[in-house]
Design an enzyme around this catalytic site. Structure first.
Site, PDB file in Angstrom:
ATOM      1  N   CYS A 198      44.358  35.612  39.046  1.00  0.00           N
ATOM      2  CA  CYS A 198      45.414  35.455  38.036  1.00  0.00           C
ATOM      3  C   CYS A 198      46.775  35.856  38.608  1.00  0.00           C
ATOM      4  CB  CYS A 198      45.127  36.333  36.822  1.00  0.00           C
ATOM      5  SG  CYS A 198      43.610  35.918  35.974  1.00  0.00           S
TER       6      CYS A 198
HETATM    7  C1  BEZ Z   1      40.697  36.967  38.917  1.00  0.00           C
HETATM    8  O1  BEZ Z   1      41.753  36.642  38.393  1.00  0.00           O
HETATM    9  O2  BEZ Z   1      40.640  37.265  40.096  1.00  0.00           O
HETATM   10  C2  BEZ Z   1      39.436  37.007  38.112  1.00  0.00           C
HETATM   11  C3  BEZ Z   1      39.497  37.300  36.757  1.00  0.00           C
HETATM   12  C4  BEZ Z   1      38.311  37.366  36.035  1.00  0.00           C
HETATM   13  C5  BEZ Z   1      37.097  37.121  36.665  1.00  0.00           C
HETATM   14  C6  BEZ Z   1      37.067  36.777  38.014  1.00  0.00           C
HETATM   15  C7  BEZ Z   1      38.237  36.728  38.743  1.00  0.00           C
END
Ligand code: BEZ
Length: 211
Positions: free
Chosen positions: A45
């Site tokens: 994210c």
């Molecule tokens: C991420 O943004 O890295 C992420 C968020 C939730 C689950 C897996 C990855």
């Protein structure tokens, strides 16, 4: 009920990092991108929001306003935005909705319980100036989206909205587009002065009309 292409995008009011926003007022006459993120302070994210901020001028060129959603509260968003700015070398320049009560996530069906009961998946909606849904994509939490592809699709949608054309497989800015089947070849020749290449009666190419 889940949204489908062509549906009116539901309006909402939400708390964001830029204060309270009424979605329709925020969009005005622009195109819009509403996209969700599973959670704050997560790596994929962080890179997605950084990339979106980097592409600010590209979104502005296409008259697109961007709005991000995550179910974390506002104080966490503010801390996370500082991290994004620091690690991605950007200035996050679009609002981030604090959707703690899941209002926006529910309206836009961004929680897929068999993926996660609590977090949104990576949903992205492109909304036209008529407030209708033009594109929906859904990625899992583990895969970051390709924001150059998002820009490419917006450009294709805008060409279709303004000219009687579609874009072929793997089309990119500057390449030939396809004349809509509803336009006769006789009319196409008048409508597209740069020329019409007829491969089959239903497969006709013309140079990108807005260049
Ligand atoms: C991420 O943004 O890295 C992420 C968020 C939730 C689950 C897996 C990855």
């Amino acid at each position: 009920m889940a949204l489908r292409l062509g549906d009116v995008a539901p309006n909402f009011k939400a708390q964001t990092t830029a204060g309270e926003i009424d979605f329709y007022e925020y969009l005005g006459d622009s195109w819009g991108i509403l996209f969700s993120h599973p959670a704050d302070f997560t790596p994929v994210c962080t890179t997605e929001l950084g990339k979106t901020a980097l592409l600010k001028d590209e979104f502005a060129k296409r008259n697109v306003k961007v709005l991000a959603v995550s179910v974390d509260p506002l104080d966490r968003h503010k801390g996370w935005v500082n991290d994004i700015n620091e690690t991605q070398n950007v200035e996050v320049n679009f609002p981030l909705i604090a959707d703690s009560d899941r209002t926006v996530s529910s309206l836009y069906d961004m929680i897929h319980p068999n993926a996660s009961e609590t977090f949104t998946v990576r949903s992205l909606f492109v909304i036209g100036p008529d407030k209708k849904v033009k594109l929906m994509i859904t990625y899992p939490a583990s895969t970051g989206r390709n924001f150059n592809e998002v820009l490419r699709v917006v450009e294709s949608l805008q060409l279709t909205a303004n000219y009687s054309v579609s874009t072929p497989a793997d089309w990119n800015h500057g390449e030939d587009v396809i004349v809509a089947t509803a336009v006769s070849t006789e009319d196409a020749v008048k409508k597209f002065p740069k020329g019409v290449k007829v491969i089959k009666p239903y497969l006709r190419y013309t140079p990108q009309p807005n260049l």
